[in-house]
Design a protein around this motif. Structure first.
Motif, PDB file in Angstrom:
ATOM      1  N   ASN A  28      45.111  40.673  33.338  1.00 62.41           N
ATOM      2  CA  ASN A  28      45.677  39.365  33.050  1.00 62.41           C
ATOM      3  C   ASN A  28      47.009  39.566  32.326  1.00 62.41           C
TER       4      ASN A  28
ATOM      5  N   ALA B  13      35.945  36.382  36.733  1.00 57.87           N
ATOM      6  CA  ALA B  13      37.051  36.843  35.869  1.00 57.87           C
ATOM      7  C   ALA B  13      38.051  37.757  36.555  1.00 57.87           C
TER       8      ALA B  13
ATOM      9  N   GLN C  17      38.764  29.274  37.927  1.00 52.47           N
ATOM     10  CA  GLN C  17      38.894  28.922  36.521  1.00 52.47           C
ATOM     11  C   GLN C  17      40.295  29.230  36.013  1.00 52.47           C
TER      12      GLN C  17
ATOM     13  N   GLN D 195      41.887  30.903  33.570  1.00 53.45           N
ATOM     14  CA  GLN D 195      41.429  31.965  32.685  1.00 53.45           C
ATOM     15  C   GLN D 195      42.224  32.021  31.390  1.00 53.45           C
TER      16      GLN D 195
ATOM     17  N   SER E 186      41.591  30.246  26.451  1.00 53.29           N
ATOM     18  CA  SER E 186      40.876  30.972  27.504  1.00 53.29           C
ATOM     19  C   SER E 186      39.783  30.122  28.147  1.00 53.29           C
ATOM     20  N   ASN E 187      39.680  30.242  29.484  1.00 54.60           N
ATOM     21  CA  ASN E 187      38.596  29.630  30.265  1.00 54.60           C
ATOM     22  C   ASN E 187      38.409  28.156  29.918  1.00 54.60           C
TER      23      ASN E 187
END
Length: 331
Positions: free
Chosen positions: A58, A236, A274, A276, A295-296
């Motif tokens: 990421n 993820a 999602q 992320q 996050s998320n």
């Protein structure tokens, strides 16, 4: 007078030189073609939205990873390593500072006594704002006594904060001494005070064949802001990165973060995705006032690949660069 052998040697050398020149030219042409092909591939997507390899990290998270600073360790000697728990902080945050002592493996290294480890917060080369002792006693910020990791924590005072919408680099100097060996090194972090923040409200829509993530933000001071995010699978795996800049006035606003539809169409999956990571920063002066990474925060609705555009974006700057490279290679 030139002998037959000499003439043969010169001819062989000329042939080898010609072959080498031809090989070099072909290598350059191949490299140019590879670069041109890379540009053409990148041109299929806009600069504001790019696909990520399935094994990629990421990029938002990786850019915020705090650095570990190390000094010493040569010829089996002792080594000091230290780090903070984050790379950026805001007013009122607590900075967790950790240092590790490696005694080394030199034969004459007897440890030299207990280590004294000190951390100093610096506003400049000689401007010490605060100092504290780092301990390895299992108390307070230190998690485990005697593990060789010395820890402490520092509350960022309001008096040290930058102006609203700005940020400044803070120095963190750590020193260690045991009466025999001593080490000192400098690291740091960003002290940030963004002029806008994410409010925790998100929604997703498809518009013009692209996926838009809409985020609600609250702006305290007019300025320029930069929103970026990473879209991932539910397990993820990062899929795409997107970014967008805005000029915003004070108040609450909904702003759009667009993921180019071709990226999602080519994935071929109809499962939810999602958001992320997402972050909002205040830009316009250096260093930028980076915002927190959330996050998320959103799971999108499932959508068919056919709902997204099949049209390559066609970035003109990259296509022109590819054409120039190919022309040079052919020339």
């Amino acid at each position: 007078m030139m002998t037959t052998a000499m003439k043969g040697a010169l001819l062989s050398g000329a042939i080898l030189a010609a072959v080498a020149g031809s090989t070099q030219a072909q290598t350059l042409a191949n490299l140019a073609e590879q670069a041109a092909q890379s540009y053409r591939e990148q041109a299929r997507y806009p600069a504001w939205s790019q696909p990520l390899a399935r094994d990629a990290v990421n990029p938002i998270v990786s850019e915020r990873e705090p650095a570990v600073i190390s000094i010493g360790g040569r010829d089996g000697g002792s080594k000091l390593s230290f780090w903070s728990d984050a790379s950026r902080y805001e007013p009122g945050d607590v900075v967790q500072i950790s240092a590790k002592i490696d005694p080394g493996s030199a034969l004459d290294n007897d440890g030299g006594g207990d280590w004294r480890v000190q951390a100093e917060l610096m506003a400049g080369a000689d401007a010490v704002l605060s100092s504290l002792s780092l301990k390895d006693d299992g108390k307070g910020a230190d998690r485990q006594a005697g593990d060789g990791v010395y820890s402490g924590e520092l509350l960022l005072q309001e008096a040290w904060q930058p102006a609203l919408g700005q940020a400044k680099n803070m120095g963190l100097r750590v020193s260690a001494d045991n009466g025999r060996d001593s080490h000192r090194s400098m690291g740091g972090f960003l002290y940030s005070r963004p002029a806008a923040e994410l409010m925790g409200h998100y929604r997703d829509v498809v518009k013009d064949g692209n996926l838009l993530i809409q985020a609600k933000v609250e702006v305290a001071q007019a300025g320029r802001f930069h929103l970026s995010g990473v879209l991932a699978t539910l397990d993820a795996a990062p899929l795409a990165f997107a970014q967008q800049s805005f000029e915003l006035e004070p108040g609450q606003h909904w702003i759009d973060l667009g993921f180019y539809g071709l990226i999602l169409r080519e994935l071929g999956a109809a499962t939810p995705l999602q958001l992320q990571s997402v972050t909002l920063s205040t830009v316009g002066s250096m260093p930028n006032a980076l915002g927190r990474v959330e996050s998320n925060v959103l799971v999108t609705a499932p959508r068919l690949p056919s709902q997204f555009t099949a049209q390559p974006y066609g970035r003109a700057d990259l296509l022109e660069a590819a054409a120039r490279l190919q022309g040079d290679g052919e020339g």
